[in-house]
Design a protein around this motif. Structure first.
Motif, PDB file in Angstrom:
ATOM      1  N   CYS A 673     147.038  54.712  80.808  1.00 48.42           N
ATOM      2  CA  CYS A 673     147.352  53.588  79.920  1.00 48.42           C
ATOM      3  C   CYS A 673     148.351  53.999  78.842  1.00 48.42           C
ATOM      4  N   LEU A 676     151.770  53.961  80.246  1.00 52.37           N
ATOM      5  CA  LEU A 676     152.242  52.572  80.324  1.00 52.37           C
ATOM      6  C   LEU A 676     152.669  52.070  78.951  1.00 52.37           C
ATOM      7  N   ASN A 677     151.983  52.524  77.899  1.00 53.39           N
ATOM      8  CA  ASN A 677     152.405  52.154  76.538  1.00 53.39           C
ATOM      9  C   ASN A 677     153.828  52.637  76.266  1.00 53.39           C
ATOM     10  N   CYS A 680     156.367  50.569  78.379  1.00 51.43           N
ATOM     11  CA  CYS A 680     156.589  49.215  77.855  1.00 51.43           C
ATOM     12  C   CYS A 680     157.339  49.241  76.524  1.00 51.43           C
ATOM     13  N   TYR A 681     157.042  50.240  75.712  1.00 52.01           N
ATOM     14  CA  TYR A 681     157.760  50.329  74.429  1.00 52.01           C
ATOM     15  C   TYR A 681     159.238  50.627  74.650  1.00 52.01           C
ATOM     16  N   SER A 748     144.997  50.090  74.208  1.00 54.53           N
ATOM     17  CA  SER A 748     146.222  50.485  74.894  1.00 54.53           C
ATOM     18  C   SER A 748     146.797  49.333  75.714  1.00 54.53           C
ATOM     19  N   ASN A 752     150.351  46.967  75.470  1.00 57.25           N
ATOM     20  CA  ASN A 752     151.266  46.606  76.551  1.00 57.25           C
ATOM     21  C   ASN A 752     151.557  45.119  76.570  1.00 57.25           C
ATOM     22  N   CYS A 755     154.038  44.294  73.822  1.00 57.01           N
ATOM     23  CA  CYS A 755     155.422  44.643  74.168  1.00 57.01           C
ATOM     24  C   CYS A 755     156.002  43.672  75.190  1.00 57.01           C
ATOM     25  N   LEU A 797     152.466  47.374  84.994  1.00 57.26           N
ATOM     26  CA  LEU A 797     152.834  47.958  83.706  1.00 57.26           C
ATOM     27  C   LEU A 797     151.971  47.443  82.558  1.00 57.26           C
ATOM     28  N   SER A 798     151.459  46.241  82.691  1.00 55.87           N
ATOM     29  CA  SER A 798     150.615  45.709  81.617  1.00 55.87           C
ATOM     30  C   SER A 798     149.216  46.313  81.630  1.00 55.87           C
TER      31      SER A 798
END
Length: 888
Positions: A673, A676-677, A680-681, A748, A752, A755, A797-798
């Protein structure tokens, strides 16, 4: 001599030796051909004649001729005198004056044998005193003081000392003289106890009941009532000791005397175990009865204001009503014979003998000594009293659930599916495992832990939400982990009330921590789980035992007289619960379905292969080694390590332990996770600052990547360290660590969504601005295929997939669906490969890479007119231009 003087003389003679005096009188009456006097007639009716037959009810298989149980029980029946026939031969150990019992090895003599001169004078005095009593005087004496003295005398004189040190082995059992010197006095003591218990009823009927009717509202009645039952209880306790001592030599004479020297030691050990099992059940019964008798004086009797001349009897919960749960029958033969018949063919006879002795104890000692059915206040004094019993204020628990350790539940189910013969030696580790399971279940009960958040499939296999009554049934059934815990209903109910009524104060428990779960579950199952009770009649037969040592043929009495077994056979609903639990949750080891194991292995293999292939593509292609590519590569490597740890190392090798494997699995889920953060950022940052990932220089991309890794690892290490610290310091680590991981994963994934939401917001703002500027484009945003790929990517991704997977893990009771979802998550590898490699940008590059491997001279699309030197020069100029722009 006046009648009063005769009564005094007779009582004095009886005080010296009641049994010998009565045998003397009965022997004399037995040979009288003419009429007998009133005193002789009453004694003949009460003592000499006795009962001509006794009934024993057991399973038809146990009593089928030739029945070892029937033959053995026939020897325990008291002999009766029959007018005109020879007197019974009962072996008796002489008792010296002063009431001191000689050792059991004394010289036995027939009760009807020729006494010495002193004994003849004493016997003649007893006969004269009996013949001198006439009419009401004889009836008053022999229906009151006489029966009470017989039982009181037996409490002291029926003890057989010196037998506890006898060790039955290969030397002692085949020794006829030694075995007979022990068996004969034990037989005689058991017959005397039976006769004393039967005769003692006259003492209660003629004296105690008359007193109770006249003085029912007096407190002294309860004291006398309790005293009467306490004396009877002494006989019952003595009888349990003698039956346990009698079991081994009695079993040998009827089923083991043909044993060879090689088989006899093993046979003896098996008989000892069955003897111990019987003794455990009988001692629990005696313990409960003794407690109830002691509590009788605490009953409350008050006048019924609504009915003149009647009374209300208020009894506590721990009263006679609990004694019925001991049952009239044992089920050793039904439960264990089939299990033991392969290695111990003689076990069926051993268990049948134990069941028959238990039934004999119930019918001819327990029922008659306490006169249980007629001694119930609600029945005996229904014209004078109304019994009001205290109720346990706890609702039916049939639909309640408990969150417990699945290792213990798996052990219980294995015990049901593969029960073991109690004659077999369990490995020490199995015994230790059972003790640990009882402690773990009790710990789960005391904690009253709610539903624990599950963050991984392994965590789902560690805890189970089980029906409370079903768990109680699985725990205390005859094949489970509570076989060695004494069956004490008063203690069980006391412990259960302590647990449910005083959850914060466990000091009131009478059981230790190891036995507490068995005690509480036994009371819960029998009193508060109505769906698991059973009153289904089974095939029960009866055999008639005669006082001459013979017995009649066996016949079925199940429907004829309404006599049937009620020893806890599960109902159809209970079996449905059990089979449902087996098929849906616990049939497979570690919650895996056996027939889906090849499919699971295949999916795991495919998942690992495609994840490795995706990682290899991102590592090999220079175009994908940008900042998002490095973050996605970290996400892939984390997923591969998680699968290897949880699905391969733990399931294949069994290491590490389950709690550590759960911690590792949850930790890698959280780390995924965090990757993925970062991804996405970076997507948000690229759009926000209008800089594509490929616009970053390699040094700058590496610097940003190292910073993102540092941020992710700091947050991840903090959460993992907190969970490990909780695990090492707190007894309730499982719940706290799961909550902490769940909180980290939730935050987390929420990041996502923020973002991705900002990306969507910026897209809408840009679109609206273009409309205001009247800027239109004829090209579509994306094709249907591209939209599909983008949607799947957004889900991945989320972290929505992680939320869905964890959500299914919370769904307790539908383990099959959880298992299916677990297998379905193994297709994530192919999905990642298709969505991130098989797209319009990466797939051509990957295709050209494959083609260049096959033929290095092949000219790929976009490189037709350029030589290698020209391409290198163009690449250098492009990098220099970007560097200059960046410096500006």
């Amino acid at each position: 001599m006046y009648p009063a003087g005769l009564a005094t003389t007779l009582l004095a003679l009886l005080a010296r030796n009641v049994t010998s005096s009565l045998h003397c009188v009965c022997n004399d009456i037995d040979y009288v051909t003419n009429g007998i006097c009133d005193g002789e007639g009453v004694i003949w009716k009460i003592y000499c004649e006795g009962f001509d037959d006794y009934w024993v009810h057991e399973t038809c298989e146990t009593l089928a001729p030739p029945s070892v149980a029937a033959l053995a029980l026939a020897r325990l029946v008291p002999r009766s005198w029959s007018r005109g026939l020879s007197p019974p031969v009962e072996w008796e150990t002489p008792r010296p004056a002063g009431g001191v019992q000689r050792p059991a090895g004394g010289v036995p003599r027939p009760a009807g044998g020729s006494p010495g001169p002193a004994a003849e004078e004493w016997c003649g005095g007893a006969l004269a005193a009996v013949r001198g009593l006439q009419g009401q005087q004889a009836r008053e004496l022999f229906y009151t003081d006489f029966p009470c003295r017989i039982a009181t005398d037996c409490i002291d004189s029926c003890r057989v000392h010196g037998l506890n040190d006898v060790e039955w082995n290969l030397e002692t059992l085949p020794n006829d003289h030694l075995r007979g010197s022990i068996l004969s006095p034990l037989m005689h003591a058991v017959r005397r106890i039976t006769r004393a218990i039967i005769v003692r009823r006259w003492c209660y009927y003629r004296r105690q009941i008359k007193f109770s009717v006249q003085h029912l509202n007096k407190t002294g009645f309860l004291e006398r009532y309790s005293r009467y039952r306490r004396e009877s209880m002494q006989l019952l306790s003595l009888g349990v000791t003698h039956l346990s001592q009698l079991f081994i030599p009695l079993a040998f004479e009827h089923m083991g005397d043909h044993m060879s020297d090689e088989l006899l030691p093993g046979w003896t050990e098996n008989v000892k175990r069955v003897r111990d099992m019987l003794h455990t059940r009988l001692r629990g019964w005696v313990q409960d009865t003794q407690f109830v008798i002691d509590q009788t004086v605490n009953y409350k009797i008050e006048e019924d204001k609504n009915s003149s001349g009647k009374y209300i009897l208020r009894r506590p919960l721990l009263s006679d009503a609990l004694l019925v749960y001991h049952g009239e029958y044992l089920s050793f033969h039904d439960d264990f014979s089939e299990l033991c018949e392969n290695h111990h063919p003689e076990a069926s006879q051993m268990f049948g003998l134990a069941d028959a002795l238990y039934n004999f104890y119930h019918r001819y000692w327990y029922d008659r000594a306490l006169d249980y059915r007629s001694l119930d206040f609600n029945q005996k004094y229904k014209y004078y009293t109304k019994a009001v019993d205290e109720e346990w204020q706890l609702e039916d628990r049939s639909n309640a659930t408990l969150y417990v350790d699945t290792g213990c539940v798996q052990l219980l189910v294995n015990a049901l599916d593969h029960p073991t013969c109690p004659l077999e030696d369990l490995p020490p580790e199995r015994v230790e495992q059972r003790d640990q399971c009882r402690l773990q279940l009790w710990d789960d009960m005391v904690q009253r832990a709610p539903h624990i958040p599950v963050t991984s499939y392994l965590a789902y296999t560690q805890r189970a939400n089980v029906n409370l009554c079903l768990l109680a049934w699985m725990t205390v059934n005859s094949h489970s982990i509570c076989q060695d815990v004494p069956f004490s209903m008063t203690q069980s109910v006391h412990d259960a009330r302590c647990y449910f009524d005083s959850p914060d104060d466990q000091s009131c428990l009478e059981s230790n921590d190891t036995d507490a779960i068995c005690s509480v579950f036994r009371a819960l199952l029998l009193l508060k789980c109505r769906d698991f009770s059973s009153h289904k009649p089974l095939d029960v037969c009866a055999v008639k035992l005669y006082s001459d040592g013979s017995y009649s043929t066996v016949f079925n009495v199940t429907w004829g007289k309404g006599i049937y077994k009620q020893y806890g056979k599960p109902t159809q609903r209970a079996l449905k619960y059990k089979y449902g639990l087996n098929s849906a949750t616990l049939k497979y080891k570690d919650f895996k379905i056996d027939n889906l194991k090849p499919l699971e292995i295949s999916f795991i293999t495919v998942n690992i292969l495609f994840r490795l292939l995706t990682a290899g593509v991102y590592m090999y292609l220079p175009q994908l080694r940008n900042l998002p590519g490095k973050i996605f590569l970290s996400f892939q490597i984390t997923g591969i390590i998680q699968i290897l740890c949880s699905e391969v190392v733990y399931r294949m090798a069994g290491v590490p332990d389950l709690s550590t494997a759960v911690l590792i699995d949850s930790a890698f889920t959280l780390l995924s996770c965090f990757w993925l953060n970062s991804f996405c950022y970076q997507m948000f940052a690229c759009i926000r600052y209008l800089r594509l990932p490929n616009d970053l220089l390699r040094a700058e991309a590496s610097q940003i990547f190292r910073r993102q890794v540092l941020y992710a690892l700091i947050a991840w290490s903090t959460v993992c360290a907190a969970c490990i610290a909780i695990e090492k310091t707190s007894k309730h680590y499982l719940m706290y660590s799961r909550i902490l991981f769940m909180l980290g994963i939730t935050l987390s994934i929420s990041f996502n969504f923020v973002c991705l939401g900002l990306l969507g917001y910026m897209y809408l703002c840009t679109r609206n601005s273009m409309k205001q500027l009247k800027i239109f484009s004829g090209t579509k945003f994306a094709s249907k295929k591209e939209l599909l790929f983008m949607s799947v990517k957004a889900v991945i991704l989320s972290g929505v997939g992680i939320i869905i997977r964890i959500g299914f893990h919370q769904a307790q009771g539908i383990a099959q669906f959880v298992y299916y979802v677990h297998i379905a998550t193994m297709v994530q590898g192919p999905v990642l490969f298709v969505c991130f490699v098989c797209n319009g940008t990466t797939l051509p590059l990957f295709k050209n890479m494959i083609l260049s491997w096959w033929d290095p001279d092949i000219v790929c699309h976009g490189r037709e007119l350029c030589s290698a030197a020209e391409r290198n020069l163009a690449k250098t100029l492009n990098e220099q231009t970007l560097a200059a722009e960046y410096s500006l």
